[in-house]
Design a protein around this motif. Structure first.
Motif, PDB file in Angstrom:
ATOM      1  N   ILE A  30       0.715  -1.277  -0.066  1.00 17.20           N
ATOM      2  CA  ILE A  30      -0.025   0.014  -0.106  1.00 17.20           C
ATOM      3  C   ILE A  30       0.894   1.133   0.028  1.00 17.20           C
ATOM      4  O   ILE A  30       0.753   2.179  -0.989  1.00 17.20           O
ATOM      5  CB  ILE A  30      -0.817   0.159   1.275  1.00 17.20           C
ATOM      6  N   ASP A  31       2.109   1.153   0.883  1.00 14.75           N
ATOM      7  CA  ASP A  31       3.046   2.375   0.754  1.00 14.75           C
ATOM      8  C   ASP A  31       3.468   2.604  -0.394  1.00 14.75           C
ATOM      9  O   ASP A  31       3.638   3.615  -0.843  1.00 14.75           O
ATOM     10  CB  ASP A  31       3.948   2.165   2.036  1.00 14.75           C
ATOM     11  N   THR A  32       3.880   1.517  -0.965  1.00 15.79           N
ATOM     12  CA  THR A  32       4.694   1.834  -2.365  1.00 15.79           C
ATOM     13  C   THR A  32       3.582   2.255  -3.399  1.00 15.79           C
ATOM     14  O   THR A  32       3.937   2.989  -4.173  1.00 15.79           O
ATOM     15  CB  THR A  32       5.029   0.480  -2.865  1.00 15.79           C
ATOM     16  N   PRO A  38       1.348   9.347  -7.467  1.00 19.67           N
ATOM     17  CA  PRO A  38       1.642  10.563  -8.141  1.00 19.67           C
ATOM     18  C   PRO A  38       2.172  10.540  -9.411  1.00 19.67           C
ATOM     19  O   PRO A  38       1.936  11.105 -10.374  1.00 19.67           O
ATOM     20  CB  PRO A  38       2.037  11.363  -7.166  1.00 19.67           C
ATOM     21  N   SER A  39       3.235   9.817  -9.608  1.00 25.17           N
ATOM     22  CA  SER A  39       4.253   9.829 -10.914  1.00 25.17           C
ATOM     23  C   SER A  39       3.536   9.011 -12.098  1.00 25.17           C
ATOM     24  O   SER A  39       3.556   9.299 -13.024  1.00 25.17           O
ATOM     25  CB  SER A  39       5.593   9.128 -10.549  1.00 25.17           C
ATOM     26  N   VAL A  40       2.442   7.819 -11.426  1.00 27.93           N
ATOM     27  CA  VAL A  40       1.695   7.387 -12.574  1.00 27.93           C
ATOM     28  C   VAL A  40       0.890   8.416 -13.084  1.00 27.93           C
ATOM     29  O   VAL A  40       0.560   8.231 -14.297  1.00 27.93           O
ATOM     30  CB  VAL A  40       1.176   5.857 -11.928  1.00 27.93           C
ATOM     31  N   ARG A  45      -0.970  11.984 -17.554  1.00 29.48           N
ATOM     32  CA  ARG A  45      -1.272  13.241 -17.864  1.00 29.48           C
ATOM     33  C   ARG A  45      -0.351  13.799 -19.089  1.00 29.48           C
ATOM     34  O   ARG A  45      -1.050  14.349 -19.884  1.00 29.48           O
ATOM     35  CB  ARG A  45      -1.045  14.257 -16.913  1.00 29.48           C
ATOM     36  N   GLU A  46       0.729  13.619 -18.858  1.00 32.25           N
ATOM     37  CA  GLU A  46       1.831  13.879 -19.586  1.00 32.25           C
ATOM     38  C   GLU A  46       1.500  13.253 -21.290  1.00 32.25           C
ATOM     39  O   GLU A  46       1.609  13.858 -22.238  1.00 32.25           O
ATOM     40  CB  GLU A  46       3.204  13.550 -19.366  1.00 32.25           C
TER      41      GLU A  46
END
Length: 112
Positions: A30-32, A38-40, A45-46
């Motif tokens: 869960i922590d991972t 956020p980076s995914v 979005r990019e």
């Protein structure tokens, strides 16, 4: 304590230890996931923005291609129409000549 009780207590201890290890592993997963989320999302979005930009860049070219194809189709249609009109005029002229010849023959036969 009986032998069965000792075995049962050992099994319970092992099960509790396994449950603790499983909880620790689940918490780590869960922590991972929370760290990477956020980076995914940013990467998605990019990618979406890149695809949107690419589509916007290609639209004018597609419009020009459609316009050129339409103009060519209109030119081709006009050429076909002109050819049909020329052919119809030739047929009309030929029919008029033939009618004139038939008329002259009939007039000559009537005069004989």
């Amino acid at each position: 304590m009986s032998e069965f009780g000792k075995i049962l207590n050992s099994a319970i201890d092992a099960a509790q230890e396994l449950a603790g290890d499983m909880k620790a592993a689940t918490d780590k997963m869960i922590d991972t996931a929370q760290e990477q989320a956020p980076s995914v999302v940013a990467s998605a979005r990019e990618k979406r923005q890149a695809l949107t930009d690419q589509a916007r860049e290609n639209i004018p070219g597609l419009i020009d291609e459609a316009k050129n194809a339409t103009e060519k189709a209109m030119d081709d249609a006009k050429a076909v129409s002109d050819k049909l009109l020329d052919t119809a005029k030739e047929v009309g002229d030929k029919a008029a000549e033939m009618a004139k010849e038939v008329s002259q023959r009939n007039a000559n036969k009537a005069g004989e």
